[in-house]
Motif scaffolding. Structure first.
Motif, PDB file in Angstrom:
ATOM      1  N   GLU A 170       0.881  -1.170   0.000  1.00 23.97           N
ATOM      2  CA  GLU A 170       0.000   0.000   0.000  1.00 23.97           C
ATOM      3  C   GLU A 170       0.919   1.220   0.000  1.00 23.97           C
ATOM      4  OE1 GLU A 170      -2.216   1.115   3.603  1.00 23.97           O
ATOM      5  OE2 GLU A 170      -3.904   0.053   2.740  1.00 23.97           O
ATOM      6  N   ASN A 171       0.431   2.340  -0.531  1.00 20.32           N
ATOM      7  CA  ASN A 171       1.280   3.525  -0.654  1.00 20.32           C
ATOM      8  C   ASN A 171       1.769   4.032   0.708  1.00 20.32           C
ATOM      9  OD1 ASN A 171       0.813   3.413  -3.347  1.00 20.32           O
ATOM     10  ND2 ASN A 171      -0.705   5.060  -3.373  1.00 20.32           N
ATOM     11  N   SER A 172       2.926   4.648   0.693  1.00 15.24           N
ATOM     12  CA  SER A 172       3.496   5.228   1.912  1.00 15.24           C
ATOM     13  C   SER A 172       4.569   6.235   1.527  1.00 15.24           C
ATOM     14  CB  SER A 172       4.132   4.128   2.769  1.00 15.24           C
ATOM     15  OG  SER A 172       4.870   4.692   3.837  1.00 15.24           O
ATOM     16  N   THR A 173       4.646   7.321   2.252  1.00 10.83           N
ATOM     17  CA  THR A 173       5.793   8.237   2.139  1.00 10.83           C
ATOM     18  C   THR A 173       6.613   8.133   3.422  1.00 10.83           C
ATOM     19  OG1 THR A 173       4.628   9.752   0.687  1.00 10.83           O
ATOM     20  CG2 THR A 173       6.504  10.658   1.892  1.00 10.83           C
ATOM     21  N   ARG A 174       5.992   8.524   4.565  1.00 11.59           N
ATOM     22  CA  ARG A 174       6.700   8.628   5.834  1.00 11.59           C
ATOM     23  C   ARG A 174       7.210   7.292   6.366  1.00 11.59           C
ATOM     24  NH1 ARG A 174       3.380  12.816   5.269  1.00 11.59           N
ATOM     25  NH2 ARG A 174       2.267  11.202   4.138  1.00 11.59           N
ATOM     26  N   VAL A 218       6.452  -4.790   6.810  1.00 10.13           N
ATOM     27  CA  VAL A 218       5.339  -5.077   5.895  1.00 10.13           C
ATOM     28  C   VAL A 218       4.169  -4.122   6.127  1.00 10.13           C
ATOM     29  CG1 VAL A 218       3.768  -6.855   5.009  1.00 10.13           C
ATOM     30  CG2 VAL A 218       5.967  -7.527   6.010  1.00 10.13           C
ATOM     31  N   ARG A 219       3.697  -3.516   5.049  1.00  9.35           N
ATOM     32  CA  ARG A 219       2.419  -2.786   5.057  1.00  9.35           C
ATOM     33  C   ARG A 219       1.486  -3.496   4.090  1.00  9.35           C
ATOM     34  NH1 ARG A 219       1.379   3.627   4.526  1.00  9.35           N
ATOM     35  NH2 ARG A 219       1.929   3.396   6.724  1.00  9.35           N
ATOM     36  N   HIS A 220       0.228  -3.688   4.516  1.00  9.46           N
ATOM     37  CA  HIS A 220      -0.725  -4.415   3.661  1.00  9.46           C
ATOM     38  C   HIS A 220      -2.133  -3.846   3.877  1.00  9.46           C
ATOM     39  CE1 HIS A 220      -2.813  -7.743   1.721  1.00  9.46           C
ATOM     40  NE2 HIS A 220      -1.649  -8.065   1.199  1.00  9.46           N
ATOM     41  N   GLU A 263      -3.854  -2.215  12.892  1.00 10.45           N
ATOM     42  CA  GLU A 263      -2.846  -1.575  13.764  1.00 10.45           C
ATOM     43  C   GLU A 263      -1.775  -0.878  12.932  1.00 10.45           C
ATOM     44  OE1 GLU A 263      -1.537  -1.736  17.306  1.00 10.45           O
ATOM     45  OE2 GLU A 263      -2.477  -3.534  18.152  1.00 10.45           O
ATOM     46  N   HIS A 264      -1.149   0.126  13.515  1.00 10.52           N
ATOM     47  CA  HIS A 264       0.009   0.823  12.946  1.00 10.52           C
ATOM     48  C   HIS A 264       0.903   1.136  14.148  1.00 10.52           C
ATOM     49  CE1 HIS A 264       2.550   3.116  10.454  1.00 10.52           C
ATOM     50  NE2 HIS A 264       1.691   3.948   9.890  1.00 10.52           N
ATOM     51  N   PRO A 265       1.551   0.083  14.707  1.00  6.22           N
ATOM     52  CA  PRO A 265       2.199   0.259  16.017  1.00  6.22           C
ATOM     53  C   PRO A 265       3.317   1.286  16.045  1.00  6.22           C
ATOM     54  CG  PRO A 265       2.748  -1.887  15.033  1.00  6.22           C
ATOM     55  CD  PRO A 265       1.657  -1.301  14.205  1.00  6.22           C
ATOM     56  N   THR A 266       4.136   1.357  14.984  1.00  6.51           N
ATOM     57  CA  THR A 266       5.238   2.328  15.070  1.00  6.51           C
ATOM     58  C   THR A 266       4.712   3.763  14.985  1.00  6.51           C
ATOM     59  OG1 THR A 266       5.741   2.064  12.696  1.00  6.51           O
ATOM     60  CG2 THR A 266       7.049   0.756  14.266  1.00  6.51           C
ATOM     61  N   GLN A 267       3.541   3.964  14.350  1.00  3.17           N
ATOM     62  CA  GLN A 267       2.947   5.307  14.340  1.00  3.17           C
ATOM     63  C   GLN A 267       2.534   5.705  15.754  1.00  3.17           C
ATOM     64  OE1 GLN A 267       2.413   7.547  11.598  1.00  3.17           O
ATOM     65  NE2 GLN A 267       1.999   8.968  13.267  1.00  3.17           N
ATOM     66  N   ALA A 268       1.880   4.778  16.473  1.00  2.00           N
ATOM     67  CA  ALA A 268       1.459   5.109  17.847  1.00  2.00           C
ATOM     68  C   ALA A 268       2.679   5.362  18.727  1.00  2.00           C
ATOM     69  CB  ALA A 268       0.612   3.975  18.416  1.00  2.00           C
ATOM     70  N   HIS A 297      -0.803  15.325  13.686  1.00  5.65           N
ATOM     71  CA  HIS A 297      -1.445  14.677  12.531  1.00  5.65           C
ATOM     72  C   HIS A 297      -0.443  13.644  12.013  1.00  5.65           C
ATOM     73  CE1 HIS A 297      -3.408  13.876   8.778  1.00  5.65           C
ATOM     74  NE2 HIS A 297      -4.305  14.831   8.926  1.00  5.65           N
ATOM     75  N   PRO A 298      -0.887  12.388  11.801  1.00  2.00           N
ATOM     76  CA  PRO A 298       0.079  11.366  11.365  1.00  2.00           C
ATOM     77  C   PRO A 298       0.537  11.558   9.921  1.00  2.00           C
ATOM     78  CG  PRO A 298      -2.154  10.453  11.384  1.00  2.00           C
ATOM     79  CD  PRO A 298      -2.241  11.836  11.987  1.00  2.00           C
ATOM     80  N   GLY A 299      -0.224  12.352   9.127  1.00  7.40           N
ATOM     81  CA  GLY A 299       0.057  12.472   7.704  1.00  7.40           C
ATOM     82  C   GLY A 299      -0.385  11.193   6.990  1.00  7.40           C
ATOM     83  N   PRO A 300      -0.617  11.252   5.685  1.00  4.05           N
ATOM     84  CA  PRO A 300      -0.656  12.473   4.889  1.00  4.05           C
ATOM     85  C   PRO A 300      -1.879  13.311   5.250  1.00  4.05           C
ATOM     86  CG  PRO A 300      -1.350  10.565   3.569  1.00  4.05           C
ATOM     87  CD  PRO A 300      -0.910  10.034   4.892  1.00  4.05           C
ATOM     88  N   MET A 301      -1.704  14.653   5.260  1.00  2.79           N
ATOM     89  CA  MET A 301      -2.843  15.488   5.663  1.00  2.79           C
ATOM     90  C   MET A 301      -3.473  16.154   4.449  1.00  2.79           C
ATOM     91  SD  MET A 301      -1.145  18.731   7.578  1.00  2.79           S
ATOM     92  CE  MET A 301       0.495  19.274   7.094  1.00  2.79           C
TER      93      MET A 301
HETATM   94  N1   CP Z   1       1.506   8.176   8.805  1.00  6.25           N
HETATM   95  C1   CP Z   1       1.751   7.300   7.794  1.00  6.25           C
HETATM   96  O1   CP Z   1       1.633   6.065   7.932  1.00  6.25           O
HETATM   97  O2   CP Z   1       2.132   7.914   6.633  1.00  6.25           O
HETATM   98  P1   CP Z   1       2.503   7.161   5.284  1.00  6.25           P
HETATM   99  O3   CP Z   1       1.225   6.513   4.760  1.00  6.25           O
HETATM  100  O4   CP Z   1       3.030   8.225   4.345  1.00  6.25           O
HETATM  101  O5   CP Z   1       3.527   6.110   5.575  1.00  6.25           O
END
Ligand code: CP
Length: 314
Positions: A50-54, A103-105, A131-136, A258-262
């Motif tokens: 799945e898409n991700s930047t951060r 892994v992101r899915h 879950e998104h544990p490293t974000q929390a 804000h976790p982003g993307p905003m």
């Molecule tokens: N906060 C976050 O997971 O951003 P990305 O989707 O850009 O990784």
């Protein structure tokens, strides 16, 4: 443990210990240090379905700073596009003997499933609505650094809670650390069962933000709305978008996250997002690298211990 799949199994002392390690990495990076050796001789593969930047960039940078060989799977150009399943893809990569898989899915539970099939450390970089544990954890570190503590704070999580893995992981982490969590959302974006989460529920920003220390905004996640009700962006901003007027209900020293993307002008006013006196959004990104370094460092220590030959002790 050798995996980080969610916040749910973590005990408060484990969270504190990880944040302490992350804090040291953050300070080291601020002082100009760029190289450590916690992951020397280790191979890290990042698999983002799945898409991700951060998250992807910070896991990559974190692995490089710790001395790992880091490989990013290009999912768009991989055999996933020819129909290879998640498990077969994971087993194929596992045969190349990586030490760490990130892994992101898009499916909730997919990362847990994958972790059962491989013999390396797996880190969940976000699975569906789960879950998104490293974000929390990076949010927790940002709050702890800004407020000087991570307990007995009043924290509002606002917006599209129903579709948010960030909200789920944060509710668990902040609750474990004995904070008061408020969820503010229109009824259509409040998850079923929210009343059982040990949080206070609001559908009005003025009431929900009253006296809080932290305001955490969330993106409208249209990609997970499955053709359901999608609010008009103008109406949504009017009622639930954070601007200076609504922020005035919070404590005068409340921070904005804000976790982003905003989406500026939808869930948050762009000028407020850029206001360095209130917004810690860029610190969240900075702490993302430090937290991912800490998470991989601690898992690698456990992995090395688990792999060490069981000799006769002296
Ligand atoms: N906060 C976050 O997971 O951003 P990305 O989707 O850009 O990784």
């Amino acid at each position: 443990a050798t995996h980080l799949l969610g916040i749910e199994p973590l005990a408060p002392p484990e969270i504190t210990a990880l944040l302490d390690v992350a804090d040291d990495y953050a300070e080291g990076a601020r002082a100009g240090r760029r190289h450590w050796d916690a992951l020397r001789d280790m191979t890290q593969i990042n698999m983002f379905f799945e898409n991700s930047t951060r998250t992807q960039a910070s896991f990559e940078l974190a692995g490089q700073r710790l001395g790992a060989d880091v490989m990013n799977m290009g999912i768009a150009s991989s055999s996933v596009k020819k129909g290879e399943t998640l498990v077969d893809t994971a087993l194929t990569l596992n045969a190349m003997r990586p030490d760490i898989l990130v892994v992101r899915h898009p499916s909730s539970g997919a990362v847990d499933l994958l972790a059962q099939k491989v013999n390396c450390s797996v880190l969940n970089a976000g699975d569906g609505r789960h879950e998104h544990p490293t974000q929390a954890l990076l949010d927790a570190l940002t709050i702890r650094r800004a407020k000087g503590r991570l307990h007995r704070l009043s924290i509002a999580i606002c917006g599209d809670i129903a579709h948010s893995r960030v909200a789920r992981s944060n509710i668990m982490l902040l609750g474990k650390m004995e904070n008061r969590v408020r969820l503010i959302a229109p009824p259509t974006l409040m998850p079923a069962g929210a009343a059982d989460l040990g949080v206070e529920l609001f559908d009005d920003m003025a009431a929900g933000l009253e006296g809080v220390d932290v305001v955490m905004m969330l993106r409208l996640q249209k990609e997970r709305m499955d053709g359901g009700f999608i609010p008009s962006e103008r109406e949504y901003f009017h009622r639930y978008g954070l601007d200076a007027q609504k922020l005035a209900f919070a404590r005068p020293d409340a921070i904005v996250m804000h976790p982003g993307p905003m989406n500026r002008g939808v869930e948050i006013d762009g000028t407020l997002a850029d206001d360095i006196n209130r917004s810690v959004i860029q610190e969240q990104v900075e702490m993302g690298v430090a937290v991912r370094m800490a998470a991989m460092d601690l898992l690698a220590r456990n992995l090395r211990a688990a792999r060490a030959p069981k000799g006769v002790s002296a």
